[in-house]
Design an enzyme around this catalytic site. Structure first.
Site, mmCIF file in Angstrom:
data_model
loop_
_atom_site.group_PDB
_atom_site.id
_atom_site.type_symbol
_atom_site.label_atom_id
_atom_site.label_comp_id
_atom_site.label_asym_id
_atom_site.label_seq_id
_atom_site.Cartn_x
_atom_site.Cartn_y
_atom_site.Cartn_z
ATOM 1 N N ARG A 95 0.858 -1.188 0.000
ATOM 2 C CA ARG A 95 0.000 0.000 0.000
ATOM 3 C C ARG A 95 0.893 1.237 0.000
ATOM 4 N NH1 ARG A 95 -5.283 -1.184 0.560
ATOM 5 N NH2 ARG A 95 -5.888 -3.057 1.700
ATOM 6 N N ARG A 122 -28.337 -18.685 19.727
ATOM 7 C CA ARG A 122 -27.579 -17.458 20.004
ATOM 8 C C ARG A 122 -27.756 -16.456 18.857
ATOM 9 N NH1 ARG A 122 -21.943 -20.549 21.206
ATOM 10 N NH2 ARG A 122 -22.099 -20.715 23.473
ATOM 11 N N ASP A 149 -13.715 -5.253 -2.752
ATOM 12 C CA ASP A 149 -14.772 -4.339 -2.297
ATOM 13 C C ASP A 149 -15.774 -3.966 -3.394
ATOM 14 O OD1 ASP A 149 -13.668 -4.267 0.243
ATOM 15 O OD2 ASP A 149 -12.427 -2.519 -0.183
ATOM 16 N N THR A 201 -4.955 3.123 -5.861
ATOM 17 C CA THR A 201 -4.058 2.809 -6.981
ATOM 18 C C THR A 201 -4.461 3.605 -8.228
ATOM 19 O OG1 THR A 201 -3.718 0.594 -6.121
ATOM 20 C CG2 THR A 201 -3.266 0.915 -8.469
ATOM 21 N N THR A 229 -10.406 -5.323 -6.802
ATOM 22 C CA THR A 229 -10.696 -5.179 -5.375
ATOM 23 C C THR A 229 -11.840 -6.100 -4.963
ATOM 24 O OG1 THR A 229 -11.555 -3.761 -3.597
ATOM 25 C CG2 THR A 229 -12.131 -3.099 -5.802
ATOM 26 N N ARG A 244 -9.686 -12.607 1.307
ATOM 27 C CA ARG A 244 -8.866 -12.247 0.134
ATOM 28 C C ARG A 244 -7.978 -13.407 -0.312
ATOM 29 N NH1 ARG A 244 -6.883 -6.549 2.080
ATOM 30 N NH2 ARG A 244 -4.823 -7.483 1.914
ATOM 31 N N ARG A 295 -22.181 -13.957 19.750
ATOM 32 C CA ARG A 295 -20.838 -14.372 19.336
ATOM 33 C C ARG A 295 -20.480 -13.630 18.041
ATOM 34 N NH1 ARG A 295 -21.049 -16.129 23.676
ATOM 35 N NH2 ARG A 295 -20.484 -18.205 24.444
HETATM 36 O O1 F6P Z 1 -9.373 -3.008 -0.021
HETATM 37 C C1 F6P Z 1 -9.605 -4.322 0.282
HETATM 38 C C2 F6P Z 1 -9.675 -4.545 1.770
HETATM 39 O O2 F6P Z 1 -9.635 -5.924 2.017
HETATM 40 C C3 F6P Z 1 -10.856 -3.917 2.486
HETATM 41 O O3 F6P Z 1 -12.055 -4.628 2.354
HETATM 42 C C4 F6P Z 1 -10.364 -3.876 3.904
HETATM 43 O O4 F6P Z 1 -11.041 -2.898 4.634
HETATM 44 C C5 F6P Z 1 -8.909 -3.547 3.734
HETATM 45 O O5 F6P Z 1 -8.562 -3.973 2.421
HETATM 46 C C6 F6P Z 1 -7.976 -4.210 4.708
HETATM 47 O O6 F6P Z 1 -6.702 -3.704 4.490
HETATM 48 P P1 F6P Z 1 -5.337 -4.364 4.968
HETATM 49 O O7 F6P Z 1 -5.105 -5.597 4.172
HETATM 50 O O8 F6P Z 1 -4.316 -3.327 4.702
HETATM 51 O O9 F6P Z 1 -5.507 -4.705 6.414
#
Ligand code: F6P
Length: 357
Positions: A74, A171, A136, A114, A134, A284, A275
């Site tokens: 990053r 729960r 996201d 990016t 991504t 990921r 919980r």
């Molecule tokens: O941008 C992808 C992502 O996995 C987001 O969903 C999450 O908030 C963030 O990256 C986590 O970032 P890092 O891997 O730097 O902890």
């Protein structure tokens, strides 16, 4: 000979290798004399001239391999104009590397941050083509990003697994899904996993509405409830705060994440056992699913085709199932959020899912 630079930047995801393979295969097949230079660990490699000359075999056998063969890091856009600890001008350094290596173009795979830097490099005169990566799915200009579907599959699986244990123990379970700024993953995994409550950053929640939804289920004789909560979910009170105030509140809160805070509030109001499960970075990890392999291969071929046609300054994206090219200046700095009045939210509500609003 054409020399093409390639880098992956930001958080990794499952389909980065499949996407790079798509680009490389198309370039090797359609250009007589081409060399791909792979920069290690994203923009860092471009800044510090840390690269390697790739060969076709590097891109072989990686269609199903998660992560990125180039490594990633990053490098916040905000810091790009700030010299490094040795006074190095990062933008000038990236331009220097590009020029020294006599690159024809840079292929950049990454998410929102990016893309801001990719657009900056375009403004600085470099030839750039990007691919939307991504989990996201929040990149403006494309219906779909690669990585999203595979990550949704993992989050869904987490909710599926919680279902059986939640039913046994009577729960309330919270599954926290990745997504600080947007709720696409939580929304999709929540619907796919049959969550009863979905909390996303775009729809601030009222804890009493969440409690009401759980109480309604209890009244109906349901022994458990499952909440899919985005890591960036915010309450109605928090929605009134400035970005800075919210950040401070989050730093000061005595919980490891929002889900624990929400869980504690529900427990205090209902007396029910709560919980929290956080699949975290498993979302990921692993291999890309078949959907991601297909779109990554298509994005890769289309990005390479832009290079063959010398069309630079674009991101490849998807619109209504077709691959399109989107000008980088339109993509950079925008976020594709879940619209609270969109059709998918209306349908989820028709199904009885509560958004806590
Ligand atoms: O941008 C992808 C992502 O996995 C987001 O969903 C999450 O908030 C963030 O990256 C986590 O970032 P890092 O891997 O730097 O902890």
């Amino acid at each position: 000979m054409k020399r093409i630079g390639m880098l992956t930047s930001g958080g990794d995801c499952q389909s980065l290798n499949a996407s790079m393979r798509g680009v490389a295969k198309t370039l090797y097949k359609n250009l007589k004399d081409v060399e791909i230079i792979g920069f290690n660990e994203g923009y860092k490699g471009l800044i510090y001239g840390n690269y390697r000359i790739m060969s076709p075999s590097d891109f072989s056998g990686i269609l199903t391999q998660g992560g990125t063969i180039l490594g990633t890091s990053r490098q916040p856009f905000k810091q790009m104009r700030v010299p490094d600890e040795n006074g190095l001008d990062k933008v000038e350094a990236m331009k220097d590397t590009y020029k020294k290596l006599r690159l024809e173009c840079l292929v950049i795979l990454g998410g929102n941050g990016t893309h801001k830097t990719a657009n900056l490099l375009r403004e600085e005169g470099l030839n750039v083509v990007t691919l939307p990566k991504t989990i996201d799915n929040d990149i403006w200009g494309t219906d779909m990003t690669f990585g999203f579907q595979s990550a949704v599959d993992i989050a869904t699986e987490a909710i599926d697994c919680i279902h059986t244990t939640a039913a046994s123990h009577s729960r309330v379970f919270i599954v926290e899904v990745m997504g600080h700024k947007v709720g696409w993953m939580t929304l999709y995994a929540g619907i796919a996993g049959g969550a009863d409550v979905i909390l996303i950053p775009e729809i601030p929640y009222d804890i009493d509405s969440v409690v009401k939804a759980i109480a309604k289920r209890t009244k109906q004789g349901k022994r458990f409830s499952i909440l899919a909560v985005a890591e960036g979910a915010i309450s109605k009170e928090e929605a009134k705060l400035s970005k800075k105030e919210l950040k401070k509140r989050r730093l000061d809160m005595p919980y490891p994440s929002v889900s624990y805070e929400i869980g504690d509030a529900i427990s205090k109001k209902t007396g029910q056992e709560i919980r929290v499960t956080i699949p975290g970075h498993t979302q990921r990890g692993g291999s890309p699913d078949s959907y991601d392999r297909v779109i990554s291969s298509r994005f890769g071929a289309a990005a390479a085709n832009l290079i063959l046609n010398k069309e630079y300054g674009y991101m490849v994206g998807m619109k209504n199932g077709d691959i399109v090219k989107v000008p980088l200046e339109e993509v950079a700095g925008k976020l594709k959020v879940v619209e609270p009045d969109s059709s998918i939210i209306k349908e989820a509500k028709l199904l009885g899912i509560s958004f806590g609003d």
